[in-house]
Design an enzyme around this catalytic site. Structure first.
Site, PDB file in Angstrom:
ATOM      1  CE  LYS A 141      -3.763  -2.474   2.207  1.00 32.83           C
ATOM      2  NZ  LYS A 141      -4.437  -2.895   3.444  1.00 32.83           N
ATOM      3  CD  GLN A 179      -3.205  -4.393   6.545  1.00 31.86           C
ATOM      4  OE1 GLN A 179      -3.188  -3.387   5.836  1.00 31.86           O
ATOM      5  NE2 GLN A 179      -3.749  -5.533   6.130  1.00 31.86           N
ATOM      6  CG  ASP A 227      -9.411  -0.217   4.836  1.00 34.72           C
ATOM      7  OD1 ASP A 227      -9.219  -0.392   3.618  1.00 34.72           O
ATOM      8  OD2 ASP A 227      -8.664  -0.698   5.712  1.00 34.72           O
TER       9      ASP A 227
END
Ligand code: NAD
Length: 308
Positions: free
Chosen positions: A54, A98, A121
């Site tokens: 990422k 994460q 997200d």
């Protein structure tokens, strides 16, 4: 029939070219590039690889990224304080934690502490609920990437029978909602579904996100179906495979995504898209607040608001 390959890597590369241009334009307009903060807790090797990918993808399009690492014993308080600080930081347009997190961390609280304006997200309860009523700010990256793949191939969604195999909060459920909101008739299957094949055989579009190699074999697929394989499984020999028997199913499907090179690159690209959309929105808001200019017509649409 030999299925047409849906090349996620190629589409991701094309989209990232467009994203680079948007990043340059934002940086010119407000004097700084979009910013993404990634929080990584613990030493999970797979998570470290995902985060590295990422960060690299951000660099490649010009997004400023920062990775904040914590040991797995980090307290809830420390994590929440960090998120609160990032929420208040104007240089940060997107915040990503994460997953998975260690068991002692209050995951729902962590996700709900992220500002809904920076929840790139799309896991905050507001954004999840927004998928149900059709006004989410950020769509979750993996299902959003699948929608982009289907659109890129001009595959009709409205009126199609879609079967989603896998009902997780991050892939299966939002995938089903996003396709339903586009007019598909959707069935969701999961680990307790009896006789999976009786569902999958009806699918015009079959999306598989179970994490089980070779779960979907050719006889389970309708001739001419579109098959999207979200699964990522590391096999004993070290290679990566999806959930679909690629060679067998390729002989029956009209379109199929490979693993790797299908959904994976699109997931990261949609994270970049969401971060840039967030920066565009906050920049448009800043101009409005300052009373200097009106937002360009269609700017919010172009930036991905209501992209569910
Ligand atoms: P998860 O473990 O949270 O959920 C798996 C889902 O599949 C559950 O709903 C479970 O009930 C269902 N399932 C498990 N075995 C099944 C079976 N035999 N039959 C039917 N359903 C079954 O996983 P997840 O986070 O949703 O991820 C699913 C897969 O997608 C994993 O392989 C993961 O690595 C992959 N993934 C890929 C991307 C990407 O970018 N390509 C992104 C996220 C997840």
């Amino acid at each position: 029939m030999t299925a047409k390959l849906i090349n996620g890597r190629r589409l991701a590369e094309k989209l990232r070219g467009e994203l680079r241009i948007r990043v340059r334009s934002i940086a010119k307009r407000r004097g700084r590039a979009p910013g993404l903060a990634v929080i990584l807790v613990g030493e999970d090797a797979a998570s470290a690889v995902y985060v590295r990918n990422k960060i690299r993808a951000c660099e490649a399009v010009g997004i400023e990224s920062t990775c904040i690492r914590f040991p797995s014993r980090v307290s809830n308080e420390e994590l929440l304080q960090t998120i609160a600080r990032l929420n208040a930081d104007d240089a940060i347009d997107g915040i990503l934690v994460q997953l998975p997190l260690p068991g002692h961390i209050d995951l729902p609280l962590v996700l709900e502490t992220i500002s809904i304006e920076k929840d790139v997200d799309g896991f905050h309860l507001y954004n999840v609920g927004g998928l149900v009523v059709g006004n989410t700010i950020f769509s979750p990256c993996t299902p959003y990437g699948v929608v982009k793949l289907l659109e890129s191939e001009n595959i009709a969604i409205a009126g199609q029978n879609v079967v989603v195999v896998g009902a997780s909060n991050i892939v299966g459920k939002p995938m089903a909602l996003m396709l339903m909101s586009r007019g598909a008739t959707v069935s969701i299957c999961h680990a307790l579904t009896r006789d999976l094949a009786q569902f999958t055989i009806l699918a015009d579009i079959l999306v598989v996100a179970a994490g089980v190699p070779n779960l979907i074999l050719a006889p389970m697929v309708k001739a001419g179906a579109v098959v999207i394989d979200v699964g990522i499984n590391r096999l004993p020999d070290g290679s990566i495979a999806g959930d679909v028997d690629f060679h067998g199913v390729s002989q029956r499907a009209s379109h199929i995504t490979p693993v790797p090179g299908g959904v994976g690159p699109m997931t990261v690209t949609m994270l970049l898209e969401n971060t840039i959309a967030s920066a565009e929105r906050s920049s448009a808001q800043a101009f409005r607040d300052n009373g200097r200019i009106q937002p360009a017509p269609g700017l919010l649409e172009a930036s991905g608001v209501n992209n569910a």
